[in-house]
Write an enzyme that holds these catalytic residues in place. Structure first.
Site, PDB file in Angstrom:
ATOM      1  N   ASN A 184      29.788   4.708 -30.239  1.00 18.48           N
ATOM      2  CA  ASN A 184      29.414   3.300 -30.453  1.00 18.48           C
ATOM      3  C   ASN A 184      27.912   3.112 -30.333  1.00 18.48           C
ATOM      4  O   ASN A 184      27.245   3.792 -29.575  1.00 18.48           O
ATOM      5  CB  ASN A 184      30.168   2.385 -29.473  1.00 18.48           C
ATOM      6  N   PHE A 240      24.844  -4.056 -26.886  1.00 18.50           N
ATOM      7  CA  PHE A 240      24.995  -5.242 -26.016  1.00 18.50           C
ATOM      8  C   PHE A 240      25.239  -6.520 -26.823  1.00 18.50           C
ATOM      9  O   PHE A 240      24.587  -7.551 -26.627  1.00 18.50           O
ATOM     10  CB  PHE A 240      23.758  -5.451 -25.132  1.00 18.50           C
ATOM     11  N   SER A 242      22.720   2.547 -21.015  1.00 24.78           N
ATOM     12  CA  SER A 242      23.210   2.438 -22.384  1.00 24.78           C
ATOM     13  C   SER A 242      22.219   3.135 -23.308  1.00 24.78           C
ATOM     14  O   SER A 242      21.009   2.916 -23.206  1.00 24.78           O
ATOM     15  CB  SER A 242      23.334   0.981 -22.799  1.00 24.78           C
ATOM     16  N   ASN A 294      22.000   2.499 -26.390  1.00 22.89           N
ATOM     17  CA  ASN A 294      21.866   1.674 -27.596  1.00 22.89           C
ATOM     18  C   ASN A 294      20.861   0.532 -27.477  1.00 22.89           C
ATOM     19  O   ASN A 294      20.753  -0.281 -28.375  1.00 22.89           O
ATOM     20  CB  ASN A 294      23.240   1.115 -27.991  1.00 22.89           C
ATOM     21  N   THR A 295      20.166   0.465 -26.360  1.00 22.55           N
ATOM     22  CA  THR A 295      19.058  -0.488 -26.215  1.00 22.55           C
ATOM     23  C   THR A 295      17.798   0.352 -26.030  1.00 22.55           C
ATOM     24  O   THR A 295      17.674   1.065 -25.028  1.00 22.55           O
ATOM     25  CB  THR A 295      19.287  -1.420 -25.005  1.00 22.55           C
ATOM     26  N   LYS A 300      24.486   2.058 -12.748  1.00 15.72           N
ATOM     27  CA  LYS A 300      25.267   2.914 -13.653  1.00 15.72           C
ATOM     28  C   LYS A 300      24.329   3.853 -14.392  1.00 15.72           C
ATOM     29  O   LYS A 300      23.355   3.420 -15.010  1.00 15.72           O
ATOM     30  CB  LYS A 300      26.039   2.052 -14.652  1.00 15.72           C
ATOM     31  N   ASN A 308      27.800   6.660 -18.072  1.00 10.81           N
ATOM     32  CA  ASN A 308      27.873   5.958 -19.348  1.00 10.81           C
ATOM     33  C   ASN A 308      28.185   6.975 -20.456  1.00 10.81           C
ATOM     34  O   ASN A 308      28.500   8.130 -20.175  1.00 10.81           O
ATOM     35  CB  ASN A 308      26.532   5.254 -19.608  1.00 10.81           C
TER      36      ASN A 308
HETATM   37  C1  FMN Z   1      32.766   0.653 -27.530  1.00  9.86           C
HETATM   38  C2  FMN Z   1      32.135   0.885 -26.192  1.00  9.86           C
HETATM   39  C3  FMN Z   1      31.286  -0.076 -25.651  1.00  9.86           C
HETATM   40  C4  FMN Z   1      30.701   0.132 -24.401  1.00  9.86           C
HETATM   41  N1  FMN Z   1      29.896  -0.830 -23.885  1.00  9.86           N
HETATM   42  C5  FMN Z   1      29.373  -0.658 -22.641  1.00  9.86           C
HETATM   43  C6  FMN Z   1      28.589  -1.673 -22.048  1.00  9.86           C
HETATM   44  O1  FMN Z   1      28.380  -2.746 -22.613  1.00  9.86           O
HETATM   45  N2  FMN Z   1      28.076  -1.425 -20.814  1.00  9.86           N
HETATM   46  C7  FMN Z   1      28.306  -0.265 -20.127  1.00  9.86           C
HETATM   47  O2  FMN Z   1      27.826  -0.101 -19.007  1.00  9.86           O
HETATM   48  N3  FMN Z   1      29.069   0.712 -20.666  1.00  9.86           N
HETATM   49  C8  FMN Z   1      29.604   0.532 -21.899  1.00  9.86           C
HETATM   50  N4  FMN Z   1      30.381   1.510 -22.438  1.00  9.86           N
HETATM   51  C9  FMN Z   1      30.576   2.766 -21.686  1.00  9.86           C
HETATM   52  C10 FMN Z   1      31.871   2.762 -20.896  1.00  9.86           C
HETATM   53  O3  FMN Z   1      31.890   1.749 -19.936  1.00  9.86           O
HETATM   54  C11 FMN Z   1      32.077   4.133 -20.212  1.00  9.86           C
HETATM   55  O4  FMN Z   1      31.050   4.313 -19.264  1.00  9.86           O
HETATM   56  C12 FMN Z   1      32.066   5.283 -21.201  1.00  9.86           C
HETATM   57  O5  FMN Z   1      32.690   4.918 -22.405  1.00  9.86           O
HETATM   58  C13 FMN Z   1      32.757   6.526 -20.654  1.00  9.86           C
HETATM   59  O6  FMN Z   1      34.103   6.261 -20.331  1.00  9.86           O
HETATM   60  P1  FMN Z   1      35.350   6.581 -21.301  1.00  9.86           P
HETATM   61  O7  FMN Z   1      35.189   7.989 -21.754  1.00  9.86           O
HETATM   62  O8  FMN Z   1      36.558   6.321 -20.469  1.00  9.86           O
HETATM   63  O9  FMN Z   1      35.242   5.621 -22.438  1.00  9.86           O
HETATM   64  C14 FMN Z   1      30.971   1.327 -23.690  1.00  9.86           C
HETATM   65  C15 FMN Z   1      31.831   2.277 -24.238  1.00  9.86           C
HETATM   66  C16 FMN Z   1      32.411   2.067 -25.460  1.00  9.86           C
HETATM   67  C17 FMN Z   1      33.347   3.114 -26.017  1.00  9.86           C
END
Ligand code: FMN
Length: 347
Positions: A109, A113, A175, A177-178, A217, A246
């Protein structure tokens, strides 16, 4: 049942499928969850002055605006984390910006934000509190247009805004993406930011009598040295907890697959081992007393237990929910209850 639903959802663009699935969960929770949904696993964990219903939480990013808390709580989570939320609403990056890699049980992704701003989230959480009694964490970030040197102002704005409604606050420095955000994970930028937020935390506590723990985080893409430096700095600041990790910008494990070359953070199964390793290193370095929330690639109850055995106090998931469905929540919570009894009270 989930496999049929999943096949239908996976035929839709990912963001539409997410909205539809969350909307359906909300409906179910509102109009009959008590009859149709199994009760949550009870396995109380105490940490940071809070009581978590069980050790499995929802990770940030799925409910950025706090609009689905009731439906998510009905899935059996022990706690939920909302956001990332920014001071002002923003659209995020242009679509397409979310990609499935089914062969790897992964997502990439670059949402950036997308959210409706912190005031919207606060109203949504206030409304949800009437129905939900599990801890709610709020994950905060900076607006894309805010220059990095003013990032602390955005975090402080969000901290002030959510203080009355958050059980804990997560400072998202990781993140991908920022632009530039991850550079806040080191050096004077890190300690300056964290200390300013801790000062605000103390001021707010003095004013309200209510202490809201601050968690940072972090990314999985740090070198061992950088990770050590980051954890040292956070310990020195007296941070309340760390969430690891993350998404990763390392796509080597999915190389050659469709979408592997898309810019963005990779989550799901390919992240599992690295995220666990980061948790292990943090626990080794920090000793037993620092609360650690582990996230990254939990696709089965065994993966959840692996994170606990690496030193986590709680776990979170996101991508596993998309690929394995809500069963993963209760099954992971039950496996942790049976194999990793709460031996410590970190409150
Ligand atoms: C579509 C998507 C959007 C995410 N948006 C955020 C976010 O806004 N803030 C954040 O701290 N982590 C965000 N994450 C990261 C997740 O919270 C998590 O740390 C990461 O995906 C690893 O866990 P997982 O493998 O169980 O998905 C996002 C992950 C995904 C897949």
């Amino acid at each position: 049942m989930f496999s049929v639903l999943k096949r239908l959802l996976f035929m839709m663009p990912p963001e539409r499928a997410h909205d539809l699935a969350l909307g359906s969960m909300d409906g179910l929770a509102r109009f009959g969850g008590r009859w149709f949904l199994p009760s949550p696993v009870e396995d109380e964990r105490r940490m940071m002055g809070l009581r978590f219903r069980n050790a499995v939480g929802l990770s940030a990013g799925l409910d950025k605006n706090g609009d689905h808390v009731r439906g998510l709580a009905a899935m059996g989570f022990g706690f939920v984390e909302l956001g990332t939320v920014t001071p002002v609403g923003q659209p995020g990056n242009p679509a397409p910006r979310l990609f499935r890699l089914p062969a790897h049980e992964a997502l990439i992704n670059r949402l950036g934000f997308n959210n409706q701003g912190v005031d919207h989230l606060c109203e949504a959480v206030k409304a949800a509190r009437r129905h939900v009694d599990i801890p709610i964490g709020i994950n905060i970030g900076k607006n894309r247009n805010t220059p990095l040197e003013h990032a602390a102002d955005d975090y402080r704005h969000c901290l002030r805004a959510v203080h009355a409604i958050a059980d804990y606050v997560v400072v998202n420095l990781s993140s991908p993406n920022t632009p530039g955000l991850r550079s806040l994970q080191a050096g004077r930028e890190l300690t300056g930011l964290v200390q300013r937020l801790q000062h605000e935390q103390t001021v707010l506590e003095a004013k309200t009598g209510h202490r809201v723990p601050l968690v940072v985080k972090i990314a999985p893409d740090l070198t061992d040295d950088d990770l050590r430096g980051l954890v040292d700095a956070l310990l020195e600041c007296g941070i309340d907890g760390i969430t690891a990790t993350n998404t990763t910008i390392d796509h080597s494990q999915v190389a050659g697959s469709r979408h592997a070359d898309e810019t963005g953070g990779l989550s799901g199964a390919p992240l599992r081992a690295r995220a666990t390793e980061v948790v292990r290193q943090i626990r080794h370095q920090a000793g037993p007393d620092l609360p650690v929330i582990a996230v990254g690639g939990i696709m089965s109850p065994t993966d959840a237990v692996e994170k606990m055995q690496a030193g986590a106090d709680l776990v979170q998931l996101y991508t596993g929910l998309i690929y394995r469905g809500p069963r993963l929540v209760r099954e992971s919570a039950a496996e942790i209850r049976d194999l990793c009894p709460a031996t410590r009270d970190l409150s």
